[in-house]
Scaffold this motif. Structure first.
Motif, mmCIF file in Angstrom:
data_model
loop_
_atom_site.group_PDB
_atom_site.id
_atom_site.type_symbol
_atom_site.label_atom_id
_atom_site.label_comp_id
_atom_site.label_asym_id
_atom_site.label_seq_id
_atom_site.Cartn_x
_atom_site.Cartn_y
_atom_site.Cartn_z
ATOM 1 N N VAL A 1 0.859 -1.188 0.000
ATOM 2 C CA VAL A 1 0.000 0.000 0.000
ATOM 3 C C VAL A 1 0.892 1.233 0.000
ATOM 4 O O VAL A 1 1.774 1.365 0.855
ATOM 5 N N GLN A 2 0.662 2.102 -0.957
ATOM 6 C CA GLN A 2 1.549 3.247 -1.105
ATOM 7 C C GLN A 2 0.815 4.433 -1.726
ATOM 8 O O GLN A 2 -0.101 4.253 -2.532
ATOM 9 N N LEU A 3 1.222 5.639 -1.307
ATOM 10 C CA LEU A 3 0.736 6.879 -1.899
ATOM 11 C C LEU A 3 1.950 7.683 -2.343
ATOM 12 O O LEU A 3 2.875 7.879 -1.550
ATOM 13 N N VAL A 4 1.952 8.146 -3.583
ATOM 14 C CA VAL A 4 3.083 8.907 -4.104
ATOM 15 C C VAL A 4 2.567 10.229 -4.657
ATOM 16 O O VAL A 4 1.817 10.246 -5.646
ATOM 17 N N GLU A 5 3.004 11.319 -4.024
ATOM 18 C CA GLU A 5 2.592 12.651 -4.447
ATOM 19 C C GLU A 5 3.584 13.234 -5.445
ATOM 20 O O GLU A 5 4.777 12.901 -5.424
ATOM 21 N N SER A 6 3.094 14.125 -6.277
ATOM 22 C CA SER A 6 3.943 14.863 -7.205
ATOM 23 C C SER A 6 3.238 16.166 -7.555
ATOM 24 O O SER A 6 2.059 16.355 -7.240
ATOM 25 N N GLY A 7 3.988 17.061 -8.226
ATOM 26 C CA GLY A 7 3.386 18.292 -8.710
ATOM 27 C C GLY A 7 3.747 19.537 -7.924
ATOM 28 O O GLY A 7 3.368 20.638 -8.311
ATOM 29 N N GLY A 8 4.465 19.382 -6.832
ATOM 30 C CA GLY A 8 4.862 20.543 -6.071
ATOM 31 C C GLY A 8 5.942 21.336 -6.786
ATOM 32 O O GLY A 8 6.447 20.932 -7.841
ATOM 33 N N GLY A 9 6.284 22.490 -6.220
ATOM 34 C CA GLY A 9 7.315 23.310 -6.815
ATOM 35 C C GLY A 9 7.274 24.727 -6.286
ATOM 36 O O GLY A 9 6.585 25.018 -5.303
ATOM 37 N N LEU A 10 8.003 25.589 -6.960
ATOM 38 C CA LEU A 10 8.067 26.998 -6.609
ATOM 39 C C LEU A 10 7.149 27.774 -7.544
ATOM 40 O O LEU A 10 7.235 27.623 -8.775
ATOM 41 N N VAL A 11 6.286 28.585 -6.976
ATOM 42 C CA VAL A 11 5.341 29.363 -7.781
ATOM 43 C C VAL A 11 5.202 30.748 -7.174
ATOM 44 O O VAL A 11 5.342 30.927 -5.957
ATOM 45 N N ARG A 12 4.935 31.724 -8.020
ATOM 46 C CA ARG A 12 4.743 33.091 -7.545
ATOM 47 C C ARG A 12 3.355 33.262 -6.936
ATOM 48 O O ARG A 12 2.416 32.534 -7.303
ATOM 49 N N PRO A 13 3.199 34.202 -6.033
ATOM 50 C CA PRO A 13 1.856 34.480 -5.489
ATOM 51 C C PRO A 13 0.863 34.740 -6.620
ATOM 52 O O PRO A 13 1.178 35.437 -7.589
ATOM 53 N N GLY A 14 -0.306 34.153 -6.462
ATOM 54 C CA GLY A 14 -1.325 34.259 -7.500
ATOM 55 C C GLY A 14 -1.274 33.140 -8.511
ATOM 56 O O GLY A 14 -2.198 33.007 -9.336
ATOM 57 N N GLY A 15 -0.222 32.349 -8.478
ATOM 58 C CA GLY A 15 -0.077 31.264 -9.428
ATOM 59 C C GLY A 15 -0.877 30.029 -9.056
ATOM 60 O O GLY A 15 -1.605 30.013 -8.049
ATOM 61 N N SER A 16 -0.708 28.986 -9.870
ATOM 62 C CA SER A 16 -1.457 27.743 -9.690
ATOM 63 C C SER A 16 -0.538 26.536 -9.757
ATOM 64 O O SER A 16 0.509 26.572 -10.417
ATOM 65 N N LEU A 17 -0.936 25.497 -9.070
ATOM 66 C CA LEU A 17 -0.281 24.194 -9.143
ATOM 67 C C LEU A 17 -1.347 23.125 -9.024
ATOM 68 O O LEU A 17 -2.379 23.339 -8.360
ATOM 69 N N LYS A 96 -4.832 8.467 3.231
ATOM 70 C CA LYS A 96 -6.026 7.680 3.495
ATOM 71 C C LYS A 96 -5.884 7.235 4.940
ATOM 72 O O LYS A 96 -4.777 7.295 5.476
ATOM 73 N N PRO A 97 -6.952 6.822 5.557
ATOM 74 C CA PRO A 97 -6.814 6.403 6.957
ATOM 75 C C PRO A 97 -5.679 5.411 7.148
ATOM 76 O O PRO A 97 -5.661 4.338 6.552
ATOM 77 N N GLY A 98 -4.694 5.791 7.956
ATOM 78 C CA GLY A 98 -3.587 4.915 8.274
ATOM 79 C C GLY A 98 -2.381 5.004 7.357
ATOM 80 O O GLY A 98 -1.334 4.408 7.643
ATOM 81 N N ILE A 99 -2.510 5.728 6.258
ATOM 82 C CA ILE A 99 -1.402 5.818 5.303
ATOM 83 C C ILE A 99 -1.201 7.267 4.873
ATOM 84 O O ILE A 99 -2.168 7.981 4.603
ATOM 85 N N ARG A 100 0.068 7.674 4.784
ATOM 86 C CA ARG A 100 0.410 9.004 4.308
ATOM 87 C C ARG A 100 1.561 8.888 3.322
ATOM 88 O O ARG A 100 2.466 8.088 3.507
ATOM 89 N N GLY A 101 1.522 9.699 2.265
ATOM 90 C CA GLY A 101 2.622 9.692 1.318
ATOM 91 C C GLY A 101 3.843 10.405 1.863
ATOM 92 O O GLY A 101 3.863 10.865 3.005
ATOM 93 N N GLN A 102 4.853 10.521 1.020
ATOM 94 C CA GLN A 102 6.108 11.128 1.450
ATOM 95 C C GLN A 102 6.061 12.646 1.394
ATOM 96 O O GLN A 102 6.920 13.316 1.964
ATOM 97 N N GLY A 103 5.086 13.179 0.700
ATOM 98 C CA GLY A 103 4.905 14.625 0.643
ATOM 99 C C GLY A 103 5.559 15.262 -0.567
ATOM 100 O O GLY A 103 6.491 14.708 -1.158
ATOM 101 N N THR A 104 5.045 16.424 -0.936
ATOM 102 C CA THR A 104 5.625 17.216 -2.014
ATOM 103 C C THR A 104 5.651 18.673 -1.562
ATOM 104 O O THR A 104 4.670 19.178 -1.001
ATOM 105 N N GLN A 105 6.787 19.326 -1.796
ATOM 106 C CA GLN A 105 6.983 20.690 -1.304
ATOM 107 C C GLN A 105 6.314 21.697 -2.239
ATOM 108 O O GLN A 105 6.514 21.668 -3.453
ATOM 109 N N VAL A 106 5.552 22.592 -1.644
ATOM 110 C CA VAL A 106 4.968 23.718 -2.368
ATOM 111 C C VAL A 106 5.515 24.995 -1.739
ATOM 112 O O VAL A 106 5.381 25.198 -0.528
ATOM 113 N N THR A 107 6.153 25.822 -2.550
ATOM 114 C CA THR A 107 6.701 27.087 -2.074
ATOM 115 C C THR A 107 6.107 28.217 -2.903
ATOM 116 O O THR A 107 6.210 28.205 -4.135
ATOM 117 N N VAL A 108 5.481 29.162 -2.217
ATOM 118 C CA VAL A 108 4.872 30.304 -2.889
ATOM 119 C C VAL A 108 5.669 31.546 -2.495
ATOM 120 O O VAL A 108 5.643 31.963 -1.334
#
Length: 110
Positions: A1-17, A96-108
């Motif tokens: 059982v695994q959760l893998v996040e992606s899509g984080g990054g550095l974005v300017r205020p007002g931006g989207s991810l 999900k209950p009992g499981i958490r992914g490794q996380g992805t960093q979001v910097t604004v």
């Protein structure tokens, strides 16, 4: 059982991810799935939850800006984040209950 996040990054205020969370070892359609975040020096806070019936909830600070969704065929959960603010800076986790992914960093930041 695994959760893998992606899509984080550095974005300017007002931006989207868009964050993605690919699940393996279980079917997300059977569970409530959530996104949580932890900023430096702060406690983990739940950002959004989507239940088995696709009902969604959000913390007040992201209402109208963030949108959680799921694609059961791809076994993936998404978090669309618009109008990002510096205070949204954190590590974002898929759960999900009992499981958490490794996380992805979001910097604004400008």
């Amino acid at each position: 059982v695994q959760l893998v996040e992606s899509g984080g990054g550095l974005v300017r205020p007002g931006g989207s991810l868009t964050l993605s969370c690919v699940a393996s070892g279980f079917m997300i359609s059977l569970y409530s799935m959530s996104w949580a975040r932890q900023a430096p020096g702060k406690e983990l806070e739940y950002v959004s939850i989507i239940d088995r019936y696709d009902r969604t909830t959000y913390i007040e600070s992201v209402k109208g800006r963030f949108s959680i969704s799921r694609d059961n065929a791809k076994n993936t959960v998404y978090l669309q984040m618009n109008s990002l603010k510096p205070e949204d800076t954190a590590v974002y986790y898929c759960q999900k209950p009992g499981i958490r992914g490794q996380g992805t960093q979001v910097t604004v930041s400008s």
